[in-house]
Design a protein around this motif. Structure first.
Motif, mmCIF file in Angstrom:
data_model
loop_
_atom_site.group_PDB
_atom_site.id
_atom_site.type_symbol
_atom_site.label_atom_id
_atom_site.label_comp_id
_atom_site.label_asym_id
_atom_site.label_seq_id
_atom_site.Cartn_x
_atom_site.Cartn_y
_atom_site.Cartn_z
ATOM 1 N N ASN A 103 9.041 2.712 5.620
ATOM 2 C CA ASN A 103 9.536 2.459 4.273
ATOM 3 C C ASN A 103 8.629 3.171 3.278
ATOM 4 O O ASN A 103 7.401 3.017 3.330
ATOM 5 C CB ASN A 103 9.538 0.958 3.965
ATOM 6 N N ASN A 137 5.002 -5.882 0.810
ATOM 7 C CA ASN A 137 6.372 -5.365 0.747
ATOM 8 C C ASN A 137 6.756 -4.533 1.962
ATOM 9 O O ASN A 137 7.841 -3.955 1.999
ATOM 10 C CB ASN A 137 6.545 -4.518 -0.522
ATOM 11 N N ASN A 138 5.849 -4.452 2.939
ATOM 12 C CA ASN A 138 6.103 -3.699 4.175
ATOM 13 C C ASN A 138 6.409 -2.229 3.900
ATOM 14 O O ASN A 138 7.348 -1.648 4.440
ATOM 15 C CB ASN A 138 7.253 -4.337 4.971
ATOM 16 N N TYR A 139 5.606 -1.615 3.023
ATOM 17 C CA TYR A 139 5.717 -0.183 2.771
ATOM 18 C C TYR A 139 4.594 0.525 3.527
ATOM 19 O O TYR A 139 3.444 0.090 3.498
ATOM 20 C CB TYR A 139 5.581 0.144 1.275
ATOM 21 N N GLN A 140 4.938 1.615 4.219
ATOM 22 C CA GLN A 140 3.909 2.406 4.905
ATOM 23 C C GLN A 140 3.298 3.447 3.959
ATOM 24 O O GLN A 140 2.143 3.836 4.141
ATOM 25 C CB GLN A 140 4.506 3.106 6.132
ATOM 26 N N THR A 186 1.417 -2.742 -0.558
ATOM 27 C CA THR A 186 2.126 -2.189 0.605
ATOM 28 C C THR A 186 2.270 -3.219 1.712
ATOM 29 O O THR A 186 3.302 -3.286 2.381
ATOM 30 C CB THR A 186 1.385 -0.954 1.149
ATOM 31 N N SER A 187 1.242 -4.047 1.888
ATOM 32 C CA SER A 187 1.305 -5.069 2.933
ATOM 33 C C SER A 187 2.351 -6.132 2.617
ATOM 34 O O SER A 187 3.145 -6.520 3.484
ATOM 35 C CB SER A 187 -0.075 -5.710 3.098
#
Length: 616
Positions: free
Chosen positions: A255, A285-288, A282-283
């Protein structure tokens, strides 16, 4: 409009409280960034559908594509609505209406405004999209068969909405609706400032028509007030700034968030807690990866300054995006990136000297990278849009009604084909040319995890003929790539990285390095996770029962010989084996073998076997 919004909210709440309702609902939905253009487009177009009675049997609902608690981050939206006496409580948000439930009960239709492709979490609703009104590049994915599309490269989606209202002779445009459209167009085009290359002749034409209808509209005063509200971020945290104007693109494994910030990134990322806040964002919202695009406009000179930053706690992902942006920095979009020192290793910061390249330019580039795409086709039989006659870098159709097949495009041909980002300057990215021409001849493989992924399209069953290829990249064996195509290949697809992967795998299997130790592995193709490795079949086969007919016959004879004969027996033992030998022809056959033992009686407890015969 105020009465329409209040009645709509009441009707929507009644709809949720009534399980047996059969009311059809037509939702007008803007994009997930929910900036002023997206919010006003949804509100005004839903109001127009209601007033014109275009959908008499349906409840028309304008829906803001954010949660209610996030509205305070859209400072220009809240300011404009409050300034014109629209109660924020009368608005409907994503957490107010369950679209999935309406879809499951077959009561949902959608109109998309200011975007043309549902985000990943809403992809199941795709076949409910009945209409699209947008000014962005057309995404190459299928729409509903009945989808009607109005798509044109103008400065603001509200320009297209206003054009529909102005050309409808049955609709009476009121001052408040005109003001909402007018102010949004001004903000999106920086008050029709051509130096920013965001304004088109159609934007100017619509603004001038609105000024003729309502002469009291003050262009500069309205723009200044909206601009001030938009840039007023004094009370917002970094997390708030990222959420304020955020778009997300995804595939099965990654993502990417692209945040547009009206603030100096150079100042923002010098904060001591900047890296910590980005890691937390990022953690949560699960964004890489997060790509930040900062824009500052000098209030006096109106000169813009842009910065671009790439953040990821995963070094490999960050390097891939950085390599891609740097590869096209002075080619294609000509972003003209100039490196700026960053105090954090996980953040790469640039000054973007081409200030006309906005997120509309960066997002398609990242999307093609993420999807492993080359030059997306914008033609699809399942959609009533047919863009085979494309002449705009945004992929919108030419203005020939005979070629549209249901695609609604408006205005003269020179307006439809006008591209605000590619008109007078070569400093602008044209996705189809910049990327497509360089990689169109390459064989692009599917998207998967860099090591292994269960959902990857690169399964071992159809990829054994070549070594493992990382996600979004091209096989490099025997292909004659031009220099530019090599530049845009992700960094994982390199001989050096392949050697590192092979070396790591060797160490995991017990090899300590050296050509001699691992030489036996070179001939083996990439083997997915949880499978048998190294081809040590001899050790494995020892524990597998033999199915050879000779072995089976030997075991049968040993079993027969071990049987103790009783005093009187007439016993038949039948054993099925895969193959036998014909006693006449001596040929091996497949069949069943019957062994018969005929034992006669004995006297004085003496056992004498008269005959043992085999019957086949």
């Amino acid at each position: 409009m105020e009465n329409f919004l209040e009645r709509t909210k009441i009707a929507a709440q009644d709809l949720l409280n009534t399980d047996s309702s059969t009311q059809l609902v037509h939702v007008v939905l803007g994009n997930e960034a929910c900036d002023l253009d997206s919010a006003i487009s949804a509100l005004v177009y839903a109001f127009y559908l209601f007033k014109s009675n275009a959908l008499p049997d349906k409840l028309v609902v304008p829906l803001l594509n954010i949660k209610r608690q996030e509205l305070n981050l859209r400072t220009e939206v809240t300011f404009f609505l409050k300034e014109n006496d629209i109660p924020l409580e009368s608005l409907l948000f994503r957490d107010d209406l369950d679209l999935q439930s309406l879809y499951s009960s077959e009561r949902l239709n959608l109109t998309l405004v200011d975007y043309n492709q549902l985000q990943h979490c809403d992809s199941s609703l795709q076949d409910t999209v009945m209409e699209i009104i947008d000014h962005h590049k057309l995404e190459p994915r299928s729409q509903s068969k009945k989808c009607k599309v109005t798509l044109e490269a103008v400065g603001s989606c509200c320009t297209l909405i206003a054009e529909k209202l102005l050309t409808d002779e049955q609709f009476v445009l009121d001052r408040l609706t005109a003001l909402f459209l007018y102010g949004t167009i001004l903000l999106d085009t920086i008050c029709l400032n051509e130096s920013f290359k965001r304004v088109t002749p159609k934007d100017k034409m619509v603004v001038e028509k609105l000024e003729v209808l309502f002469p009291d509209l003050d262009r500069h005063k309205l723009f200044e007030s909206l601009q001030k509200a938009k840039f007023d971020v004094s009370d917002l945290t970094l997390n708030d700034l990222l959420l304020k104007d955020l778009k997300v693109i995804s595939n099965n494994t990654m993502n990417i968030g692209i945040a547009s910030i009206c603030f100096s990134l150079e100042d923002l990322l010098q904060r001591v807690d900047a890296e910590t806040d980005l890691n937390k964002f990022t953690s949560n919202n699960n964004y890489q990866i997060v790509v930040l695009m900062g824009l500052q406009v000098d209030p006096l000179t109106r000169e813009a300054t842009r910065h671009l930053a790439v953040f990821s706690s995963i070094q490999g992902y960050k390097e891939q995006i950085v390599d891609l942006l740097e590869a096209v920095s002075n080619r294609g979009p000509k972003l003209q990136l100039e490196s700026v020192t960053s105090k954090f290793s996980s953040i790469v910061l640039y000054r973007q000297n081409n200030t006309s390249a906005s997120r509309k330019v960066i997002l398609p580039l990242l999307n093609m990278f993420l999807l492993g795409d080359r030059s997306p086709s914008v033609s699809d039989e399942s959609c009533s849009v047919t863009c085979a006659n494309t002449n705009s870098s945004f992929g919108c159709c030419k203005g020939d009604p005979s070629l549209n097949n249901g695609c609604v495009v408006s205005g003269d041909e020179h307006l439809v084909n006008y591209d605000p980002l590619a008109a007078e300057s070569e400093d602008v990215f044209v996705p189809n040319e910049a990327i497509g021409n360089s990689v169109s001849h390459l064989h692009v493989l599917g998207v998967g995890d860099p090591i292994s992924h269960a959902g990857s399209s690169q399964s071992s069953s159809n990829q054994n003929s070549c070594p493992y290829t990382p996600q979004n990249s091209c096989t490099d064996g025997g292909l004659e790539l031009d220099p530019y195509a090599r530049q845009i290949l992700p960094s994982f697809n390199s001989r050096e990285m392949m050697e590192k992967i092979e070396s790591k795998r060797g160490k995991l299997r017990g090899y300590e390095g050296g050509d001699g130790d691992a030489s036996d592995n070179i001939s083996y193709p990439f083997t997915p996770k949880n499978s048998f490795v190294d081809g040590n079949f001899e050790a494995y086969i020892k524990n597998v029962p033999s199915f050879d007919s000779g072995d089976l016959l030997l075991k049968v004879n040993e079993k027969v010989a071990s049987l103790e004969p009783s005093t009187t027996c007439d016993q038949t033992i039948t054993v099925e084996v895969p193959q036998v030998v014909d006693r006449n022809t001596k040929n091996t056959q497949i069949g069943a073998c019957t062994i018969s033992a005929d034992c006669s009686s004995t006297e004085d407890k003496h056992t004498d076997t008269k005959d043992i015969s085999k019957q086949w």
